[in-house]
Every structure is written in structure tokens, then in C-alpha cells.
Design a protein around this motif. Structure first.
Motif, PDB file in Angstrom:
ATOM      1  N   TYR A 359       0.974  -1.141  -0.333  1.00 22.50           N
ATOM      2  CA  TYR A 359      -0.208  -0.210  -0.130  1.00 22.50           C
ATOM      3  C   TYR A 359       0.449   1.171   0.102  1.00 22.50           C
ATOM      4  O   TYR A 359       1.628   1.800   0.078  1.00 22.50           O
ATOM      5  CB  TYR A 359      -1.504  -0.541   1.141  1.00 22.50           C
ATOM      6  CG  TYR A 359      -1.505  -1.284   1.467  1.00 22.50           C
ATOM      7  CD1 TYR A 359      -2.208  -2.231   0.106  1.00 22.50           C
ATOM      8  CD2 TYR A 359      -1.206  -2.428   2.069  1.00 22.50           C
ATOM      9  CE1 TYR A 359      -2.900  -2.855   0.486  1.00 22.50           C
ATOM     10  CE2 TYR A 359      -1.579  -3.176   2.849  1.00 22.50           C
ATOM     11  CZ  TYR A 359      -2.589  -4.255   1.125  1.00 22.50           C
ATOM     12  OH  TYR A 359      -2.967  -4.836   1.519  1.00 22.50           O
ATOM     13  N   GLU A 396      -1.868  -6.935   7.011  1.00 23.30           N
ATOM     14  CA  GLU A 396      -2.729  -7.229   6.220  1.00 23.30           C
ATOM     15  C   GLU A 396      -4.450  -7.117   7.214  1.00 23.30           C
ATOM     16  O   GLU A 396      -5.745  -6.887   6.775  1.00 23.30           O
ATOM     17  CB  GLU A 396      -2.938  -8.495   5.821  1.00 23.30           C
ATOM     18  CG  GLU A 396      -1.765  -8.488   4.581  1.00 23.30           C
ATOM     19  CD  GLU A 396      -2.718  -7.915   3.877  1.00 23.30           C
ATOM     20  OE1 GLU A 396      -3.388  -8.423   2.992  1.00 23.30           O
ATOM     21  OE2 GLU A 396      -1.958  -6.658   2.381  1.00 23.30           O
ATOM     22  N   ILE A 399      -5.725  -3.567   7.903  1.00 17.74           N
ATOM     23  CA  ILE A 399      -6.187  -2.514   6.179  1.00 17.74           C
ATOM     24  C   ILE A 399      -7.505  -3.492   6.255  1.00 17.74           C
ATOM     25  O   ILE A 399      -8.588  -2.520   6.458  1.00 17.74           O
ATOM     26  CB  ILE A 399      -5.688  -3.289   5.175  1.00 17.74           C
ATOM     27  CG1 ILE A 399      -6.659  -1.755   4.207  1.00 17.74           C
ATOM     28  CG2 ILE A 399      -5.580  -4.422   4.230  1.00 17.74           C
ATOM     29  CD1 ILE A 399      -5.184  -2.007   2.705  1.00 17.74           C
ATOM     30  N   LYS A 410     -13.431  -5.351   1.795  1.00 18.42           N
ATOM     31  CA  LYS A 410     -11.767  -5.199   1.731  1.00 18.42           C
ATOM     32  C   LYS A 410     -11.428  -5.680   1.273  1.00 18.42           C
ATOM     33  O   LYS A 410      -9.955  -5.151   0.628  1.00 18.42           O
ATOM     34  CB  LYS A 410     -11.684  -6.407   3.315  1.00 18.42           C
ATOM     35  CG  LYS A 410     -12.345  -7.391   2.691  1.00 18.42           C
ATOM     36  CD  LYS A 410     -11.625  -7.921   4.070  1.00 18.42           C
ATOM     37  CE  LYS A 410     -12.891  -9.037   4.837  1.00 18.42           C
ATOM     38  NZ  LYS A 410     -12.186  -9.341   6.055  1.00 18.42           N
ATOM     39  N   ARG A 414      -8.399  -2.046  -0.697  1.00 20.58           N
ATOM     40  CA  ARG A 414      -7.010  -2.532  -1.282  1.00 20.58           C
ATOM     41  C   ARG A 414      -6.437  -1.625  -2.417  1.00 20.58           C
ATOM     42  O   ARG A 414      -6.113  -1.435  -2.400  1.00 20.58           O
ATOM     43  CB  ARG A 414      -6.703  -3.841  -1.167  1.00 20.58           C
ATOM     44  CG  ARG A 414      -7.347  -4.867   0.037  1.00 20.58           C
ATOM     45  CD  ARG A 414      -6.728  -6.218   0.142  1.00 20.58           C
ATOM     46  NE  ARG A 414      -6.034  -6.572   1.734  1.00 20.58           N
ATOM     47  CZ  ARG A 414      -7.081  -6.925   2.648  1.00 20.58           C
ATOM     48  NH1 ARG A 414      -7.938  -6.400   2.873  1.00 20.58           N
ATOM     49  NH2 ARG A 414      -6.742  -7.335   4.011  1.00 20.58           N
ATOM     50  N   THR A 478      -3.531  -9.345   0.342  1.00 18.21           N
ATOM     51  CA  THR A 478      -2.699  -9.143  -0.891  1.00 18.21           C
ATOM     52  C   THR A 478      -1.592  -8.251  -0.325  1.00 18.21           C
ATOM     53  O   THR A 478      -1.335  -7.013  -0.530  1.00 18.21           O
ATOM     54  CB  THR A 478      -3.650  -6.963  -1.611  1.00 18.21           C
ATOM     55  OG1 THR A 478      -3.930  -6.794  -1.107  1.00 18.21           O
ATOM     56  CG2 THR A 478      -4.688  -7.950  -2.260  1.00 18.21           C
TER      57      THR A 478
END
Lengths: 800, 209
Positions: A359, A396, A399, A410, A414, A478
Motif C-alpha cells: 500500500y 493485512e 487494513i 475489504k 485495498r 494482498t
């Protein structure tokens, strides 16, 4: 067309990069013909067993070894007092601390090594070990790192009394090891002050153990006449072990030979140097006979190198649309009684600072405090790069928590925060440069493959039905991993840069041997390194022998862990192969009487540009290398390469998991797990598939059951396979795999490494799914492992 | 691991008689299955052994007991002990506070609060058995203490013919204490008792005894 068929045939014969070549290692393993440390038997060999402390914390008032020494068949009983004259009762750890080889006046964790009994065989040694009488004075134990930092907490390390500075800076308490910070604190704090939305979440990544099928062990054999020491050892880093043994024993490294034979899984457990290794070496030198020491399963699970045990608090600052402005992380890291973490010297929390993930987060600050407790030492990277699993788990989870707070899907949140393809190479606020990535297409491919919209609709329907017996959870991660440690400018172990090496010798008949500084523990190096050489030098993989693990024959290397074999050693293989190829070009030019530049390389031969009928195969060139080389050129065809990577590599992936949780029993079924990995150039798709299956299974193990809990007295309660979850094919879910390819721009063949991504990426995905199952009831997080009991307890707490 | 026990047992004898049982350390120890006092070091220090079967493993502890405080007036006793198994793989400690309270002219109650700490292999391997095993040991222990009390009662009745419990109806054959006190540990019966309790537990019934 005939030409195409012929080329295809040559390509198939070459078995180079991209082909699913069958693993060369498997015939011996599946026939039980592997050769592990415990398979090696030398004439006159003795066997040793450790006497261990039943107490987590105690003074040793006395040790009486007389009865054990008098027991028939016993040759020696070593205690710290015997090692003192050799200055071997303590040893340095990889983290700049020291660790007792045999307890020196006190014990600070349960099962700590107290005495070493050497006897004719294992049974005699075990019986005699029970005759060693140790008089302990039990002291209060502390197993909680927060309680360990209270002012009146028991002193775990009296040997550090008065030392206010450790290997990584100031210590603020007698049980404090270090504080490590990275990032711009002021800017991050300001971003939080100015943020429209903030979220905060505490989470515990429990203490687990890699639990390889083969436990640790060593067989030391000292030749007093020659002054040579040979040690067969379960080591993921045999050269580093040689250096450590040299430093400890004052024997020159030229007289020490460390051999890692076949290794039955490592997963970080076999990186360190353990007291049993040192004691077997000392005993062999003292007795003049080979001495073998092999751990039992419980010894392995309770003494040699745990992983994780991170207490993390994450915070995110964002705007109302879910665009992240800052990440703040505080970690209390439980390191056990000695700081024996396997991390690059400069980074006591490893590469935890990859925690900004996939991110685009403009501000971040991380603070990690290492703490001593009365638990066994370790802190290894269990199928991951140094502390990367913890880092990825944190971001992870965070987020997801943010998505929940803002009521944004979600997957969508992302997408809003991904680093974009055009932003690479991307400099993170914590100082790492991500080499390449293409996150959005990866996630979209997964969402489409599983029909995410339909899954969410099904979940909504089930949530609306009060009679539905199950809760459905959908998890997404991710992740971006960091592997390939690493550039010597930032990574070293004991002062040695984390390069790796390859030496290739091409024989007159055109076959070759490659010797490596790495060591396979199941990764399939014999198969894949040969494929790289095949593609890069034109020698068929079937004609290449790959040798590893013997420090007397292999070039110095830092070993195999942290998915570094492909990113670092794989690069050395490619570059050494290219050196071979360039020399071969000159020899071919000489043979064909043209200039080297007039030749082009074509799979397994050099041919003259514009006249493909004039060509020399690598086999012909190899023969000429030993009898007909250009004037002024040395005979032979060989090359060595030491590769110091310019950067790490950053594999990534997008995973999705669907779970069904029984409301009444807590029993959880993993209905679906879809794993898309991008490891750059793919060397052997079949091995990648196997690595991903293995990594996902170990991720499943950690998320759903593995834990080494302690009671308040410091008894370790997960120390047997009755308690410690090791999934078999019965429990393991079905895995669906997929891939994209985004090569690393700085790696010679664009490969990034893959073995650990599925472990790193899957664990937060399971958590994401489990939390999602309860999210509509207000749950933002609950801690692993998600065994039925714990899930049932959580369901009960919500009144289900 | 730590096991805290808070148990009491009604004895059909006077508080004085009950106390006479408790203050006899050797006698009390003999009531514990698998335990015995091997040496009386001095008035307050003893050495002893106890053998316990935990699932498939049998562990023998040897250790020391110390009577920290004893008050015959208040009828309280405080005993601490520690020991280790003969193989050196486990340790155990005990802190016991016991009191005998009068509940009637020929009735008293023995209450004990004890904390048992176990470390090492026994804790690691036997944690899930500890509760049940301790329950069973105590059950046998209490049976044995009760048998001793009954014996005491029977033996004292002829002397005091005005026994309020109606001595003429005394059991025809009083149970000999030597038989009741199982110094030798019956592993099979013990395992069966544990299994029985475990199965009973599965069906949510309260444990027998």
C-alpha cells in the motif's frame, strides 16, 4: 517446420528455465535412500544425551555427576565447569547476545541444557542422564513479556547485571533487550492528529515452532593426528557454522569441515548454532572419538528456535474514503531467555519494516522492544524472511480493521491504496525500495476466479437467516514479501555480507558440476539450479550435478533461509553460467574461425550469424576447452561468481479464503482457498506449485492450531505432537493456485523467490476469513490459533 | 503447572481424635496412595517418596517435607514440601494448610487447602491428566483417612461405653486399617476410576464420590 521440431526437441532436452522438470532429489527420498545426519555411522562413534532443567527459572546449587560417570558404558559427562577452561560454557548468538552452552549457575528456561552425557549408545546415555543429580533452588518464572518489564520482575539474566547498553543500544530495564525504531515519528504522529479516521488494534502472533520432520543434530569427529575437525550437521548455513566453530574453538577454518547432508526440512529451525552442536564437538575433541547428538521431538519443540511471539499494536490513519495517511506500530517482542534471533546484524527486528505492505502509505513509524522472558530462545524466520510474517500479518489485519470501521469492502479498500504499477521502483516511508509489482490485476484476477460478488451475496443471505447453522467468512490478503537477504550494505551475519556463490566446472565431455554456498532442505536445488545453468550456458540440465553443503568443496555462502536461494544464489548461478557462456563463445569463435561477435547463442550451441549451418555445440566447445583454445587463453571451462545483490526482491500475491464456522461447536471448514502468487520469472512451475502447497499448509497449521503456550510456572505446554498441531492430508484443505509474472528488474533472470510467500500470505488470509465470519457481530480481531475450542469460546462470548 | 485444592472431609470422631490423626505425619502420608515417609530428620523435617501414575508414565518423586507451623490448640498445621523425580525431569512442590474443626461431640471436619506446583516433564506431558489424577488420589486418600478414623472410633468405643453413637450397633467386622490404607498403588483400579470419571464427565454428570 522441421527446424522448429528440432529446436523444440533441443529445448526439451535442455530442460531449462520454465520447464516442469521432475525433481532430481525425489528418487532417493521416496525410496528411503536419503542420507541424514542420523544415518551416518562412524567407527567408534559415541552418542550423547542432554540433561535438561525441569524448571523455567532456578539457581543451580550443585551438580553431582559421579553416579552417571560410574554407569557402565558412559565415557564423559560435561557440565559448564568442564567447558569453562575452554571458554566454551557461553557462546555468542547471531543477535549479538550470548547464550549458555551448558547452564552456568542458573537456568532461565525449562529444558535448558545443564549437562551432556556421552555413552556407548543412546539408551545408555539416556539412562545415565537420569543419574545426574542437580540440586535446584526454584526461582519465580516470568513468561509474559509485559510482566517481565515490571519494576520488580525477576531478573532473568543476572550475567547482564549492570549492563545498560546491549548489542542494539540502550536497555531500559533489567529484562529489556533493545528498542528499535524506524520511520519518521513526528510526521507520522502529525498525520494521526490530522486524520479524519483512525483505527487501532492489538494482536498477538503466538509463539510457534517450525517443527521440521527431521529434528536437529550433529555428529562431530575430531582427528587428533591431523588436527582436523569434521562435523555433519543439520544446518541451513554450513559456512556460517564453520566460521562460528572457528571463532569458538580457535581451530583455523581450513581445519574445519562442516557437512550438511540431506536435511529433512528446516523452515528456519536449522539456521542457528545450538548447545548440542558445540557439546558434541567438544566431546569429540576431548574423547578423540566421533560423538553424535540428535534431538528428540520434544527437545526440538521446546529448545531449538521458536518463531514469532510478537505482541503488536497497529494503528492506521486515513481519510473517510479509506485512503491511508499513516501507519504506526508498536511491538513487544518476546525473545525468551537469550536473544538468539536470526536476523541481519543491523536489524534486531529483521525486515519487519516491510509492514507498510502493498500500500502507498506516505507516513509510517515502527517501534519494537525486545524483552527477555523465561522461555527458550530463538525468534527464527519460520518459512519466511526475517520477521516478515509478523509484518505482513500486521498490515493485512489493520487494513481489514480500517475497512470494517469505514464500512468499505475489504477488496475495494485495498484497490484504493495499492502502490500503482507505474510507481515502481517504490521507496517506502520505512526506507525499502520495492523492485516491481503489479497488484491490482492480481487481485482482480482472484476476485473474478472465485466470483467474489456471488460469495458476498451468499454470505449476506446466510447472515440474514437466523437458522443458518454456520457463519461464513471471506478472507482476503494482498501481500508483499521481502526476500533475498541481502545487499551487504545493509545485511550481514557476524560481519559477513549476505552474498551467495556458485562455482561451475564444465568437464571435457560437456557435463558439468555446480557447487553452491546454499543448502537445500527440500527446495529442490539440484533440479532448479541445473535448469538455470541449462538456459544460461546451453548444457542440458540432465548433464549437470549440483553439490551443496560441504564447506570443503563449496564456495563460501550464507546458506538457505528467507527465500534467498533463488534471489541471491540463483543470481550467482546465472552469472557464473554467463561467464562460462562467454568463454565458450570465444572458444567457438576460434574453432569456427570467426570473431566472437559474429556468433549468436542458440539454446545449446553457438552459430554464425547468417549461416546457421556453421555452429559448435557446447559439448564440442567443452572438449576443445581442454585441447584447443585460442592463443593466450587458459585451458579449462569453469567460473565462480559471488553475488552481492543490489536490492532485495519483493514477491507478492493475492489470496482469498472462504471458511464455514459451526456456530455451536466452533469447528471450522476451509471451503476454498485461492492463492495467486507472483514470484517473477518462474524457473520450475511444478516445484513452485509444490512450494506453494507446502507454504499454504504450514500457514494453515499456524493459523488453525499451532501454538507453544506456557503456564505461569514456565512449563511449556505444546512440546509434543499430542499438543502441537502438524496437519496431515486429512486436515489440509484443497488449494487452488494461480500466478502472474512481474519479473524483478535487478535480478539477472528476473526471479524473486517463492517458498515463503504462501506461508506469509496465507496466515493473515485465514485470520481475515475467521474475523469476517464474526464481523457482522462487531468482531474486528481475535487471536490465532483458530482451533475449535478458541472459536467456540469466541462464539460463546458473542452469545451465539 | 499449579493445582489448587480446597477439600474437606467429615470424620465420625471427636476433633481431638481427628487431630491425633493429622498430627501424625507418617500416618497421614501412609494414607496417600503411593506415598511413604522414609526418614524423620527431626521433629519438623521428613524425607519421603511418592509414586504417581500419569497415563502411561509412572513418576517417582523423592523430596522433603517441613512442618512450618503446628498448633494443637487451634488444630492447624502448615506443611511445605518439595521434591524432584528420580530421573531429574520433573519437580514438584506442595504448600498445605490443614485444620480440624469440631462439628459435634463425636464429629469433626478435616479441611485442607493446598497448592501443588509441578514442573518439567510431568507438567508438559501430564497437564491434561493432572486434575483427574489428583481427584482420584485425594479420593483414595480420604477413604484411607476415613478408614483410620473408623478404626480409631471402634478401638476407642469399648473404653468409653457411653459412646453417643450407639456402639452396640457397631459394624460386625471393623475394617482393618492396614487393609484400607493402600500403600501399594493399584494402577489398574486407578486407571479405571479415571476413565470412569472421564466418561461420566462427557455426559455432564457430576463426578462420582
Amino acid at each position: 517446420m522441421d527446424q522448429n521440431v528440432e529446436n523444440h526437441g533441443r529445448l526439451e532436452k535442455l530442460e531449462g528455465i520454465g520447464c516442469s522438470r521432475k525433481r532430481r532429489e525425489d528418487p532417493r527420498f521416496i525410496q528411503g535412500k536419503g542420507n541424514y545426519v542420523d544415518d551416518i555411522k562412524l567407527p567408534g562413534m559415541l552418542f550423547a544425551v542432554m540433561v535438561r532443567s525441569p524448571y523455567a527459572h532456578a539457581k543451580i546449587k550443585s551438580i553431582d555427576t559421579s553416579k552417571a560417570k560410574a554407569y557402565p558404558g558412559v565415557h564423559a559427562v560435561l557440565t559448564a565447569d568442564d567447558l569453562k577452561p575452554l571458554k566454551l560454557h557461553w557462546m555468542p548468538t547471531l543477535a549479538g547476545d550470548v547464550q549458555a552452552v551448558l547452564a552456568d549457575g542458573y537456568v532461565s528456561f525449562q529444558n535448558q541444557e545443564v549437562a551432556f552425557v556421552v555413552a556407548d549408545d543412546r539408551y545408555v546415555a539416556a539412562d545415565a542422564a537420569e543419574l545426574v543429580e542437580v540440586d535446584y533452588e526454584e526461582l519465580p518464572a516470568v513468561v509474559d513479556p509485559f510482566k517481565a518489564l515490571l519494576p520488580d520482575a525477576p531478573v532473568i539474566r543476572p550475567d547482564l547485571d549492570g549492563k545498560s547498553v546491549g548489542a542494539h543500544g540502550a536497555r531500559k530495564h533489567h529484562n529489556h533487550i533493545f528498542n528499535w525504531q524506524i520511520g519518521d515519528k513526528d510526521k507520522t504522529d502529525r498525520a494521526f492528529t490530522d486524520a479524519e479516521v483512525t483505527v487501532k488494534q492489538d494482536m498477538h502472533y503466538p509463539r510457534v515452532h517450525p517443527c521440521p520432520l527431521e529434528t536437529c543434530g550433529s555428529l562431530a569427529s575430531y582427528d587428533a593426528i591431523r588436527g582436523d575437525l569434521t562435523v555433519w550437521i543439520t544446518s541451513q548455513a554450513p559456512h556460517v557454522v564453520r566460521t562460528v566453530v572457528g571463532l569458538l574453538s580457535s581451530i583455523p577454518e581450513s581445519k574445519i569441515r562442516i557437512i550438511s547432508p540431506d536435511i529433512g526440512g528446516g523452515f528456519g529451525n536449522k539456521v542457528g548454532v545450538y548447545p548440542g552442536y558445540v557439546c558434541s564437538i567438544v566431546a569429540s575433541i576431548v574423547l578423540g572419538r566421533p560423538v553424535k547428538w540428535i534431538e528428540s521431538r520434544s527437545e526440538n519443540l521446546t529448545t531449538t528456535a521458536f518463531a514469532r511471539d510478537y505482541w503488536m499494536t497497529g494503528e492506521l490513519a486515513a481519510d473517510r474514503n479509506g485512503k491511508i495517511k499513516a501507519l504506526r506500530v508498536n511491538v513487544t517482542a518476546d525473545h525468551g531467555a537469550f536473544d538468539a534471533c536470526a536476523d541481519p546484524t543491523k536489524w534486531p527486528a529483521g525486515m519487519f519494516h516491510v509492514c507498510t505492505g502493498s500500500y502507498d502509505i506516505p507516513n509510517a513509524h515502527v517501534s519494537v522492544d525486545g524483552v527477555y522472558t523465561n522461555k527458550f530462545p530463538g525468534g527464527v524466520a519460520y518459512r519466511c524472511s526475517f520477521r516478515v510474517t509478523e509484518a505482513v500479518y500486521l498490515v493485512e489485519r489493520m487494513i481489514d480493521v480500517l475497512a470494517q470501521k469505514l464500512n468499505i469492502d475489504k477488496a475495494e479498500i485495498r484497490k484504493r491504496n495499492f502502490i500503482k504499477y507505474e510507481q515502481f521502483p517504490y521507496l517506502t516511508p520505512l526506507g525499502l525500495e520495492f523492485d516491481s509489482g503489479n497488484y491490482l490485476p492480481a487481485l482482480e484476477k482472484v476476485l473474478e476466479a472465485v466470483d467474489y460478488t456471488a460469495l458476498r451475496a451468499e454470505q449476506a443471505q446466510k447472515r440474514a437467516d437466523p437458522n443458518c447453522p454456520t457463519l461464513m467468512g471471506i478472507g482476503i490478503t494482498t501481500f508483499t514479501e521481502i526476500v533475498g537477504a541481502g545487499p551487504s550494505k545493509s545485511c550481514d551475519i557476524l560481519g559477513i555480507g549476505m552474498f551467495d556463490s556458485c562455482e561451475i566446472r564444465v568437464h571435457p565431455d560437456g557435463s558439468a558440476i555446480a557447487r553452491m554456498g546454499t543448502i537445500s532442505q527440500g527446495q529442490g536445488h539440484q533440479t532448479t539450479y541445473a535448469q538455470i545453468i541449462a538456459s544460461e550456458s546451453g548444457i542440458a540440465a540432465s548433464q549437470i550435478a549440483v553439490e551443496e553443503g560441504d564447506t570443503s568443496t563449496a564456495p563460501y555462502g550464507l546458506g538457505t533461509y528467507g527465500s534467498r536461494s533463488t534471489p541471491v544464489a540463483g543470481a550467482a548461478v546465472a552469472r557464473a553460467s554467463r561467464k562460462i557462456r562467454e568463454k565458450a563463445r570465444k572458444i567457438a569463435a576460434h574453432l569456427l574461425e570467426v570473431a566472437p561477435d559474429d556468433l549468436e547463442f542458440d539454446l545449446d550451441q553457438f552459430k554464425v550469424k547468417g549461416d546457421p549451418s556453421k555452429a559448435k555445440t557446447m559439448k564440442e566447445i567443452a572438449w576443445a576447452a581442454y585441447n584447443n583454445v585460442p592463443e593466450g587463453m587458459e585451458m579449462g571451462l569453469e567460473a565462480v561468481d559471488y553475488y552481492d545483490p543490489p536490492n532485495f526482491t519483493f514477491p507478492f500475491g493475492a489470496y482469498l479464503c472462504v471458511v464455514d464456522v459451526n456456530k455451536k461447536t466452533g469447528e471450522t471448514k476451509v471451503r476454498r482457498f485461492y492463492a495467486l502468487d507472483d514470484c517473477g520469472t518462474r524457473i520450475n512451475p511444478m516445484i513452485i506449485e509444490g512450494q506453494i502447497h507446502g507454504g499454504l499448509t504450514e500457514g494453515f497449521a499456524v493459523a488453525m492450531g499451532q501454538e507453544l503456550p506456557y503456564d505461569e510456572q514456565g512449563n511449556v505446554l505444546g512440546g509434543t505432537l499430542m499438543d502441537y498441531f502438524l496437519p496431515t492430508s486429512v486436515e489440509t484443505p484443497h488449494w487452488e493456485t494461480d500466478f502472474t509474472v512481474t519479473p524483478s528488474p535487478h535480478h539477472p533472470i528476473g526471479a524473486k523467490g517463492v517458498a515463503e510467500s504462501p506461508h506469509v500470505g496465507s496466515i493473515p488470509c485465514f485470520s481475515s476469513a475467521m474475523v469476517d465470519a464474526f464481523a457482522h457481530l462487531g468482531t474486528t480481531h481475535f487471536n490465532m490459533p483458530y482451533n475449535s475450542y478458541r472459536v467456540w469460546q469466541h462464539a460463546q462470548s458473542l452469545g451465539l | 503447572m499449579k493445582v489448587e485444592l480446597d477439600k474437606s472431609l467429615a470424620l465420625p470422631v471427636s476433633a481431638t481424635a481427628g487431630w491425633s490423626l493429622v498430627e501424625n505425619i507418617e500416618g497421614m502420608a501412609a494414607c496417600m496412595p503411593g506415598a511413604k515417609i522414609t526418614e524423620r530428620v527431626d521433629a519438623t523435617h521428613y524425607k519421603g517418596t511418592i509414586t504417581v501414575k500419569l497415563g502411561p508414565a509412572t513418576v517417582s518423586f523423592k523430596g522433603e517435607l517441613e512442618v512450618v507451623a503446628i498448633d494443637p490448640i487451634a488444630r492447624t498445621i502448615h506443611v511445605i514440601g518439595k521434591g524432584s523425580d528420580t530421573g531429574g525431569g520433573s519437580g514438584a512442590s506442595l504448600d498445605l494448610n490443614a485444620v480440624v474443626k469440631e462439628t459435634g461431640p463425636d464429629a469433626c471436619e478435616l479441611s485442607g487447602v493446598s497448592v501443588v506446583n509441578v514442573t518439567g516433564k510431568v507438567a508438559a506431558f501430564g497437564a491434561r491428566l493432572m486434575g483427574t489424577v489428583t481427584d482420584q488420589l485425594l479420593k483414595i486418600f480420604f477413604d484411607n483417612v476415613l478408614a483410620k478414623a473408623e478404626e480409631l472410633k471402634t478401638n476407642t468405643v469399648p473404653a468409653g461405653s457411653t459412646g453417643s453413637t450407639g456402639s452396640t450397633d457397631a459394624p460386625a467386622a471393623p475394617k482393618p486399617a492396614a487393609q484400607a490404607v493402600e500403600t501399594k498403588f493399584n494402577g489398574l483400579a486407578f486407571a479405571w476410576a479415571i476413565l470412569k470419571d472421564f466418561i461420566a464427565g462427557l455426559f455432564g454428570r457430576s463426578k462420582a464420590g
